[in-house]
Every structure is written in C-alpha cells, then in structure tokens.
Design an enzyme around this catalytic site. Structure first.
Site, PDB file in Angstrom:
ATOM      1  N   ASP A   1      32.453  35.591  55.987  1.00 30.56           N
ATOM      2  CA  ASP A   1      32.156  37.075  55.995  1.00 30.56           C
ATOM      3  C   ASP A   1      31.177  37.271  57.142  1.00 30.56           C
ATOM      4  OD1 ASP A   1      33.440  38.437  52.826  1.00 30.56           O
ATOM      5  OD2 ASP A   1      33.094  36.122  53.152  1.00 30.56           O
TER       6      ASP A   1
ATOM      7  N   THR B   1      37.708  38.810  49.760  1.00 30.00           N
ATOM      8  CA  THR B   1      36.965  37.641  49.634  1.00 30.00           C
ATOM      9  C   THR B   1      37.232  36.847  48.137  1.00 30.00           C
ATOM     10  OG1 THR B   1      35.213  38.766  51.001  1.00 30.00           O
ATOM     11  CG2 THR B   1      34.528  36.645  50.092  1.00 30.00           C
TER      12      THR B   1
HETATM   13  N1  LIG Z   1      35.202  47.838  41.243  1.00 32.39           N
HETATM   14  C1  LIG Z   1      35.750  48.095  42.290  1.00 32.39           C
HETATM   15  N2  LIG Z   1      36.836  48.880  42.397  1.00 32.39           N
HETATM   16  C2  LIG Z   1      37.680  49.073  43.427  1.00 32.39           C
HETATM   17  N3  LIG Z   1      37.538  48.331  44.615  1.00 32.39           N
HETATM   18  C3  LIG Z   1      36.535  47.582  44.584  1.00 32.39           C
HETATM   19  C4  LIG Z   1      35.809  47.189  43.594  1.00 32.39           C
HETATM   20  N4  LIG Z   1      34.822  46.210  44.244  1.00 32.39           N
HETATM   21  C5  LIG Z   1      35.380  45.990  45.286  1.00 32.39           C
HETATM   22  N5  LIG Z   1      36.209  46.645  45.639  1.00 32.39           N
HETATM   23  C6  LIG Z   1      36.744  46.535  46.979  1.00 32.39           C
HETATM   24  O1  LIG Z   1      38.088  46.118  46.916  1.00 32.39           O
HETATM   25  C7  LIG Z   1      38.259  45.232  48.177  1.00 32.39           C
HETATM   26  C8  LIG Z   1      39.522  44.339  47.496  1.00 32.39           C
HETATM   27  O2  LIG Z   1      40.269  45.221  47.181  1.00 32.39           O
HETATM   28  P1  LIG Z   1      41.618  44.653  46.860  1.00 32.39           P
HETATM   29  O3  LIG Z   1      42.754  45.692  46.753  1.00 32.39           O
HETATM   30  O4  LIG Z   1      42.199  43.607  47.727  1.00 32.39           O
HETATM   31  O5  LIG Z   1      41.681  44.068  45.422  1.00 32.39           O
HETATM   32  S1  LIG Z   1      41.992  42.709  44.875  1.00 32.39           S
HETATM   33  O6  LIG Z   1      41.172  41.756  45.439  1.00 32.39           O
HETATM   34  O7  LIG Z   1      43.385  42.330  45.156  1.00 32.39           O
HETATM   35  O8  LIG Z   1      41.913  42.765  43.303  1.00 32.39           O
HETATM   36  C9  LIG Z   1      37.085  44.619  48.173  1.00 32.39           C
HETATM   37  O9  LIG Z   1      36.949  44.207  49.496  1.00 32.39           O
HETATM   38  P2  LIG Z   1      36.098  42.776  50.227  1.00 32.39           P
HETATM   39  O10 LIG Z   1      34.622  43.047  49.427  1.00 32.39           O
HETATM   40  O11 LIG Z   1      36.181  43.091  51.553  1.00 32.39           O
HETATM   41  O12 LIG Z   1      36.953  41.808  49.514  1.00 32.39           O
HETATM   42  C10 LIG Z   1      35.917  45.697  47.945  1.00 32.39           C
HETATM   43  O13 LIG Z   1      35.708  46.393  48.849  1.00 32.39           O
HETATM   44 MG   LIG Z   2      34.863  42.225  52.803  1.00 25.77          MG
HETATM   45 MG   LIG Z   3      33.144  42.264  49.905  1.00 32.21          MG
END
Ligand SMILES: Nc1ncnc2c1ncn2[C@@H]1O[C@H](COP(=O)(O)OS(=O)(=O)O)[C@@H](OP(=O)(O)O)[C@H]1O
Ligand SMILES: [Mg+2]
Ligand SMILES: [Mg+2]
Ligand SMILES: [Mg+2]
Length: 394
Positions: free
Chosen positions: A65, A162
């Site tokens: 990242d 991530t």
């Molecule tokens: N609590 C909560 N609710 C909703 N969304 C959140 C939450 N926490 C994190 N995020 C954000 O979700 C990103 C990942 O989303 P995804 O759609 O890929 O979800 S998942 O990983 O398939 O469950 C993820 O992106 P990255 O941090 O870049 O991985 C977050 O920005």
């Molecule tokens: Mg990210």
């Molecule tokens: Mg993240």
C-alpha cells in the site's frame, strides 16, 4: 488504439480535453504498481513474514500500500511537475515514520526503488539515483490533497481490497483523474483478474494448491489486466498485465470491453463485497429474492467488482455499508468511469450520480452504491431497494 491515436494536442473538435498524456502516464504507472504488488504478494504468501499492519480502524495495510502510493506519486510528479500535481490517496506516513517501524520503512524504500528501476521497461523514466528514505516519505505524504469541487486532482487507492491482497486473492490498484468534481479518467489494475473469466477458477485452484510451493512465474499466463477509460469516449479498454521481463509496447494489445446485454434479473449475476462488515449480505439476499435474481452472489474483494461489471462478467454490483460509514472517493472514482464508458449505469440507491466534489468522501450518498450493466436492470434494482428498505434494519 483509436481513442488515443487521435491526439490533437490536448483538445478535440469541441474543445474537450482528451487527457491523452494523463491517460498514457496513468496506465503505465498502474502497470508498474501491479508489477510491484505481484512481487510483494508472492512474498507475503510464501513467507507470511508479518508485514501486514493494522490501522486505527483495524483494517490492514502492507508494504505494498505505501510502496504503490510512493511510486505512483513520484511518477505523476516527475511526469507533470510536483507543483502542478495534486493527489488524494488513502495512506499517510504516520505509522510508517515511527521509530519502531524502521524495518517496515526500509522494506518500503527498497520495494519502491526496485520498482522504479524497471520504469524504462514500462516506457517511463525512473530516478537517476535510488530514492532515499526522506524522498519516499515525501512522495507518500505529498498525496495530501483534500479534493473538492474545482480544479484537477488525482484520486489513488494504492491497494484496494488489502484484505484480498493479504489473503492471496483479488485486489486492485485504482487511479482516477478528477476535474471540477467529476472523474474524467479511470484506470484500474487488477493483477489477479485474468483477461478471461474462465481462467479465474483455474487460477483459484492453482493458488490454493500450488502457490505456497511455487509462485506462478509463467510469462505466457495472462494473470491480470488493466482497464481504463476516458469520460465521454464511449469506450473502455482492457490490456494484459505486463509479465516477466517484457517491455510495454503501447497500447499493449488493448481491446475494448462492454457491459453485458442481459436485462432479465433471472439471468443476471450480482456481485458484492466479501466482508459482511463492509456491506449487508442479508439485505442484498432479501433484495435479490424480491427482484428475481436466481444466481449465487459473486463475492469479490475490491474494485475488481467494477471491472467485472464493465467487461460483462456480472450485471449488478451493490454495496450497502452500515449506517454512518462514509464511502471514500478513491474506492469508487476509477470504477465508475470504467463502467459508464463500457455502457453501464452507476448511481446511489436514490438514482443520483455519486458526488466526487465534496472532498474525501461521497457526501450525501443515499443508502448505497448500485452499478448495473444497463438502464432497465438499474431501474428494477432501484425500485426493489425502495420496496425493501423500510422493512430492513439498515
Ligand atoms: N466498515 C466498512 N464499511 C464499508 N466499507 C469499508 C469499511 N471499512 C473499509 N471499507 C472500505 O471497503 C474497501 C473494500 O471494499 P470491498 O468492496 O472490496 O469489500 S471487501 O473487501 O470485498 O469486503 C476498503 O478499501 P481498502 O482499504 O483500499 O482495501 C475500504 O475503503
Ligand atoms: Mg486501499
Ligand atoms: Mg485500506
Ligand atoms: Mg479501497
């Protein structure tokens, strides 16, 4: 590639900027970022060497990242001038610059320099000398724009999904250019999303059984792809990820992609986040039932969900985060351009466009994000959300 061949020096007949240089640099930078991520992910899976950190909200962050953020930030600054480039991105240097994070910072600096040393292969210029620690930290922290309604800025999610990344699964590198509050370019690197979806199940099996012993190295295996689009062009492109030691030859066998033509919910596939904590699976299950969606949901980490809709592997994407969660602009900007230009529709649950002009968050988002392959399907889903919402506990 027809879209970029008609370069008229920045402006076409109706005086709309065509962003051809920005798109060119962005695609090359995302290709490099994917190359970086693949190397780090292979290391994580084979060594599990504790390089996954936890952020304040307990979400994971890794060497990849920070390294991608530094690399893309450095490349954009070199290409367009550091004074002119404004970037909104997910990571900061707070935890990375703590004394106890010295080893981590060292790995980031090494990862960034290893990647930048390959820049010529991707058609970009690397630094004359390896970057020092302070330059890498500066590149990460330069991404401190707050976005907003006027002017031009880049929105970068260095590793989206991530969690998927550390689990050896799907993730994306997302870079968008936003001008006067509207995303105008979207570039989405999907290192584990093969050019053809039939290769996905093979890859998953392969990953589970073999990756711990021998990480995939085959040059001929199109492991991933990069998708990109310019707003208003009516075209979304997909090119294979550069593999092995090859040189990127523009446009790297890019081909246009389109959304699916399926309009009937009975034949449609919907995708959603893997984690229940990121989007309510029970709400979407009820909604799927009420609207007549029969297929099992496709649960995929990251903006690869947007890629799946744009190239016709699925027809619907829904995300309903818990009340109070504010969606970040970098989690959606690149994805919406790619879907819209491929013929799809993306709005909030009230049918309104997502608003990228209010800073770091999609302020005013009504309930959730809904992306569909076509307008008819979209209308049905919006109506179904309205019908189910009041009886849900969201
Ligand atoms: N609590 C909560 N609710 C909703 N969304 C959140 C939450 N926490 C994190 N995020 C954000 O979700 C990103 C990942 O989303 P995804 O759609 O890929 O979800 S998942 O990983 O398939 O469950 C993820 O992106 P990255 O941090 O870049 O991985 C977050 O920005
Ligand atoms: Mg990210
Ligand atoms: Mg993240
Ligand atoms: Mg993200």
């Amino acid at each position: 590639m027809e879209d970029q061949e008609e370069n008229t020096g920045g402006f076409n007949g109706v005086m709309e900027p065509n962003y051809s240089r920005e798109l060119d640099v962005a695609v090359r930078a995302v290709q490099m970022a994917c190359f970086l991520c693949q190397k780090v992910q292979q290391g994580l899976i084979s060594k599990s060497n504790g390089q996954v950190q936890s952020k304040e909200d307990s979400s994971p962050v890794t060497v990849a990242d920070w390294s991608v953020q530094a690399t893309v930030s450095w490349l954009l600054s070199e290409s367009f001038g550091s004074k002119k480039v404004s970037i909104v991105a997910e990571e900061d240097i707070q935890s990375l610059s703590k004394v106890e994070a010295a080893d981590l910072l060292e790995s980031v600096v090494k990862t960034v320099n290893d990647c930048l040393a390959e820049a010529p292969r991707f058609g970009l210029q690397g630094p004359q000398m390896a970057l020092g620690t302070s330059e890498v930290l500066a590149a990460i922290s330069r991404c401190n724009s707050n976005g907003g309604p006027t002017g031009r800025f880049w929105a970068l999610d260095p590793v989206d999904g991530t969690l998927g990344f550390v689990r050896g699964d799907q993730y994306a590198v997302a870079l968008a250019l936003i001008e006067d509050g509207e995303p105008v370019l979207g570039v989405l690197g999907c290192p584990n999303y093969p050019m053809r979806k039939e290769w996905l199940s093979y890859q998953h099996r392969y990953h589970r059984i073999i990756s711990k012993l021998t990480p995939p190295t085959s040059e001929s295996w199109d492991k991933g792809c990069v998708m990109y689009a310019r707003r208003g062009s009516g075209k979304t492109w997909m090119q294979p990820l550069l593999q092995g030691h090859k040189k990127l030859v523009w446009p790297n066998s890019a081909r246009p992609v389109q959304v699916s033509a399926i309009e009937s919910p009975a034949l449609a596939t919907f995708c959603e986040p893997v984690e229940k904590s990121n989007s309510s699976h029970s709400f979407t299950a009820g909604l799927a039932h009420s609207v007549g969606l029969r297929k099992q949901p496709l649960r995929v980490y990251s903006m690869v969900k947007y890629a799946a809709i744009a190239r016709g592997d699925a027809e619907i994407f829904m995300k309903f985060a818990r009340a109070g969660y504010k969606e970040k602009i970098w989690d959606h900007a690149a994805g919406i351009v790619i879907i819209q230009e491929a013929g799809g529709v993306v709005t909030d649950a009230g049918g309104r466009p997502l608003d990228f002009s209010k800073g770091l968050y999609l302020e005013g988002l009504d309930r959730g994000v809904i992306a569909c392959a076509g307008a008819k399907l979209h209308e049905k889903i919006i109506k179904a959300v309205d019908a189910s919402w009041n009886s849900s506990s969201l």
